[in-house]
Design a protein around this motif. Structure first.
Motif, PDB file in Angstrom:
ATOM      1  N   ALA A   1      29.010  15.985  67.729  1.00 49.37           N
ATOM      2  CA  ALA A   1      29.353  17.228  67.445  1.00 49.37           C
ATOM      3  C   ALA A   1      28.854  17.358  66.042  1.00 49.37           C
ATOM      4  N   GLY A   2      28.642  18.744  65.752  1.00 51.14           N
ATOM      5  CA  GLY A   2      28.301  19.441  64.332  1.00 51.14           C
ATOM      6  C   GLY A   2      28.807  20.926  64.267  1.00 51.14           C
TER       7      GLY A   2
ATOM      8  N   TYR B   1      36.769  22.528  55.167  1.00 56.42           N
ATOM      9  CA  TYR B   1      38.152  22.480  56.214  1.00 56.42           C
ATOM     10  C   TYR B   1      37.849  22.974  57.543  1.00 56.42           C
ATOM     11  N   ARG B   2      37.184  24.033  57.742  1.00 60.33           N
ATOM     12  CA  ARG B   2      36.649  24.821  58.964  1.00 60.33           C
ATOM     13  C   ARG B   2      35.787  23.897  59.668  1.00 60.33           C
ATOM     14  N   ALA B   3      34.809  23.361  59.316  1.00 58.50           N
ATOM     15  CA  ALA B   3      33.747  22.569  59.699  1.00 58.50           C
ATOM     16  C   ALA B   3      34.385  21.193  60.068  1.00 58.50           C
ATOM     17  N   LEU B   4      35.123  20.529  59.324  1.00 62.12           N
ATOM     18  CA  LEU B   4      35.859  19.366  59.832  1.00 62.12           C
ATOM     19  C   LEU B   4      36.674  19.716  61.139  1.00 62.12           C
TER      20      LEU B   4
ATOM     21  N   ASN C   1      37.811  18.784  66.873  1.00 58.25           N
ATOM     22  CA  ASN C   1      38.094  19.381  68.060  1.00 58.25           C
ATOM     23  C   ASN C   1      36.854  19.183  69.045  1.00 58.25           C
ATOM     24  N   ASP C   2      35.767  19.639  68.778  1.00 57.81           N
ATOM     25  CA  ASP C   2      34.609  19.371  69.621  1.00 57.81           C
ATOM     26  C   ASP C   2      34.299  17.996  69.994  1.00 57.81           C
ATOM     27  N   SER C   3      34.552  17.086  69.360  1.00 63.21           N
ATOM     28  CA  SER C   3      34.221  15.613  69.659  1.00 63.21           C
ATOM     29  C   SER C   3      35.351  14.928  70.419  1.00 63.21           C
ATOM     30  N   GLY C   4      36.627  15.443  70.083  1.00 61.96           N
ATOM     31  CA  GLY C   4      37.856  14.850  70.493  1.00 61.96           C
ATOM     32  C   GLY C   4      38.469  13.640  69.811  1.00 61.96           C
ATOM     33  N   LEU C   5      37.811  13.515  68.462  1.00 63.85           N
ATOM     34  CA  LEU C   5      38.380  12.540  67.532  1.00 63.85           C
ATOM     35  C   LEU C   5      39.628  12.778  66.733  1.00 63.85           C
TER      36      LEU C   5
ATOM     37  N   ALA D   1      42.710  19.180  56.427  1.00 62.81           N
ATOM     38  CA  ALA D   1      42.235  18.761  57.918  1.00 62.81           C
ATOM     39  C   ALA D   1      43.018  17.302  58.413  1.00 62.81           C
ATOM     40  N   GLY D   2      43.854  16.995  57.673  1.00 58.84           N
ATOM     41  CA  GLY D   2      44.787  15.863  57.988  1.00 58.84           C
ATOM     42  C   GLY D   2      43.999  14.542  58.159  1.00 58.84           C
ATOM     43  N   LEU D   3      43.110  14.328  57.174  1.00 55.92           N
ATOM     44  CA  LEU D   3      42.372  13.195  57.332  1.00 55.92           C
ATOM     45  C   LEU D   3      42.469  12.267  55.987  1.00 55.92           C
ATOM     46  N   ASN D   4      43.791  12.435  55.251  1.00 54.53           N
ATOM     47  CA  ASN D   4      44.060  11.877  53.946  1.00 54.53           C
ATOM     48  C   ASN D   4      44.319  10.286  54.215  1.00 54.53           C
TER      49      ASN D   4
END
Lengths: 196, 383
Positions: free
Chosen positions: B233-234, B254-257, B262-266, B295-298
């Motif tokens: 996804a991108g 943030y929005r792009a992440l 979401n789109d890739s289900g990761l 984005a919760g990726l810390n």
């Protein structure tokens, strides 16, 4: 992709057409872009700092969005801004090049350099309208409606995008420019076939 | 249907194949150097350049003399060389009407503006893209994406859409930029350059380094069971904040992440790493740390490649994606060269040494002038 065109604006150094109708014509001696800025009461002083590519894109987009009506400047992410031309930011590039052409007169300016990217105009439109959606500038070797249509259709593959402010914006000098912008809207009756 | 990588190449000061570049990165190598007055510029700079004589030797091995003579600028040469190598590796027929060429460049041939016999037609990267398509005998109008520093991801996203829409069977995506007084003086005027090694995410970071590179990737469609590297996804999102300053809230990144996850289900737990922009400017790295945390990726390891190559502009999105893929094939997340002590306000797990991982999925993040941000997700199946 099932989309429809809602409103068009064509702007050249000689005239402005909105939805195919002549709305304004240039008067010799005056800056047509500044005249339109005043005629349409655009209260956005940043306009005067912009390079010509941004001015042309900004004026055309303002007139297009006024035509659309409704409340403006509300943050949204469902509208993409996808613009096209051939020569990128050539006018700003040539202006910046003159500031570094020789070591005796070397005065590179950040306020000129920042406009040496074509996607500054898509960014200016996104900032003005609080659009958080996709913004993109695509260069084509020549103006091709077919190539533009294909790229616009592809932009709708983003699950959040339901409309695209799009078209051709070229400005190779202060007096040679052309914008042909439109709003492309997804037909509500047809589901987004790419949405999963 | 999925989108799969079938060809790749990197042309950089660290080598002319992905493998050479990968080995250099894992060995901590860089060709970033300090120049006191490069091209007679009145200030020192710290950049990474492709040496002309080594490039010419490589061109002579890969292309005929008349082709090399007609692609006469360094930008044209490295763009074509990377395209030729990746197309050869992919095995696609570049003449097919089912193949599209997509170029990513910020400034292309802009150095030609300094030429006395200026050929204005040739300055735009769209012209180079058309000449490359002609070289391969491809009948389709090539697309050039020019979205500042995020161009290399935008071009891959465009390729993904070209393939998933069914319009094309393969896309050749080429990213390239070279340095010139124009670009170096421009970034210097913005006070964005450091005259020493860049230090992504570090407390003592003082700005970015610039670098030259070209990188190309060929994507094709394959069925859902195919092994190999997939683009999942991108997304491209705008800060809607400022044309040359990043958002204080990391809004667009943030929005792009979020969109890509979401789109890739990761989820964060699926990711081996987040390969970020990490330019080493005060504002960019701080902005990214905010976006990553929002984005919760810390808890995901973060790495950046700018300490090896500098900022390679239109090539960065492709070069950094390919190197991350290659490293993950060996179960490694590379070190962030130049990083020492964390100097952003939000917690970020920046890799100071290579780390081992069993995971193969990652997200690539970039941001650029014009308030634009892009993210894309990739996963290696059966690797």
């Amino acid at each position: 992709m099932n989309t429809k065109v809602k409103h068009t604006v064509k702007l050249t150094p000689k005239f402005l057409d909105v939805n195919g109708k002549r709305v304004a014509e240039a008067v010799a001696g005056d800056s047509f872009l500044t005249m339109l800025y005043r005629k349409f009461n655009m209260d956005y002083p940043k306009f005067f700092k912009m390079d010509v590519l941004c001015k042309v894109g900004f004026i055309a987009s303002e007139i297009l969005l006024n035509e659309e009506g409704g409340e403006r400047f509300v943050p949204r992410a469902d509208r993409a801004v996808i613009l096209f031309n051939r020569n990128s930011s050539l006018n700003a590039d040539r202006t910046f090049q003159r500031t570094i052409a020789n070591t005796e007169e070397f005065y590179p300016s950040p306020s000129v350099f920042v406009y040496t990217l074509p996607n500054i105009v898509t960014g200016e439109i996104a900032i003005r309208n609080k659009y958080h959606g996709e913004s993109s500038f695509i260069l084509l070797p020549e103006k091709s409606q077919e190539a533009m249509n294909q790229a616009i259709d592809r932009a709708f593959m983003d699950g959040e995008t339901t409309s695209v402010l799009t078209g051709w914006v070229e400005a190779v000098s202060e007096t040679e420019y052309e914008a042909e912008l439109e709003l492309r809207i997804m037909n509500v009756s047809s589901p987004n076939i790419f949405k999963t | 249907m999925i989108v799969k990588k079938i060809g790749e190449s990197i042309i950089s000061p660290l080598g002319f194949t992905v493998e050479e570049n990968f080995q250099s990165v894992m060995n901590g190598r860089s060709e970033l150097r300090r120049y006191e007055s490069l091209w007679n510029l009145p200030f020192p700079c710290f950049v990474s350049l492709i040496p002309d004589e080594i490039l010419e030797a490589e061109l002579a091995r890969e292309l005929s003399a008349n082709v090399v003579a007609s692609f006469r600028t360094k930008f044209e040469k490295i763009a074509l060389l990377s395209a030729v190598k990746s197309v050869k590796q992919s095995g696609i027929d570049p003449k097919s009407e089912r193949v599209i060429f997509i170029l990513s460049s910020t400034k292309g041939n802009v150095e030609l503006l300094a030429d006395e016999n200026l050929d204005l037609e040739r300055v735009t990267p769209a012209h180079t893209a058309q000449r490359m398509a002609n070289f391969f005998g491809n009948p389709n109008m090539p697309i050039t994406v020019s979205n500042a520093c995020i161009s290399g991801l935008c071009a891959q996203i465009e390729a993904y859409r070209c393939l998933m829409s069914g319009q094309y069977d393969a896309a050749v995506v080429i990213g390239a930029d070279v340095l010139s007084p124009f670009i170096v003086a421009g970034f210097q005027s913005l006070k964005a350059l450091s005259d020493e090694q860049c230090r992504p995410f570090s407390a003592n970071r003082r700005g970015l380094n610039l670098g030259e590179a070209a990188a190309a990737v060929v994507y094709t469609v394959a069925d859902d069971s195919a092994d190999g590297w997939r683009m999942l996804a991108g997304a491209v999102r705008n800060d809607a904040n400022h044309i040359s300053g990043p958002s204080r809230t990391g809004e667009g990144s943030y929005r792009a992440l979020c969109s890509v996850l979401n789109d890739s289900g990761l989820t964060a737990n699926d990711l081996a790493c987040l390969n970020v922009h990490g330019t080493s400017t005060m504002y960019n790295d701080e902005m990214e740390s905010i976006a990553i945390n929002r984005a919760g990726l810390n808890a995901v390891p973060v790495n950046a490649m700018k300490g090896y190559y500098g900022h390679t502009l239109g090539a960065a999105g492709i070069l950094e994606t390919l190197l991350t893929m290659r490293a993950l094939e060996d179960g490694k997340v590379p070190a962030t060269r130049g990083f020492d002590e964390l100097g952003v306000t939000q917690p970020v797990l920046v890799t100071s040494e290579p780390i081992d991982t069993q995971k193969r999925a990652f997200v690539k993040l970039l941001s650029g002038f014009g308030g634009c941000n892009a993210a894309a997700s990739f996963n290696g199946y059966g690797l």
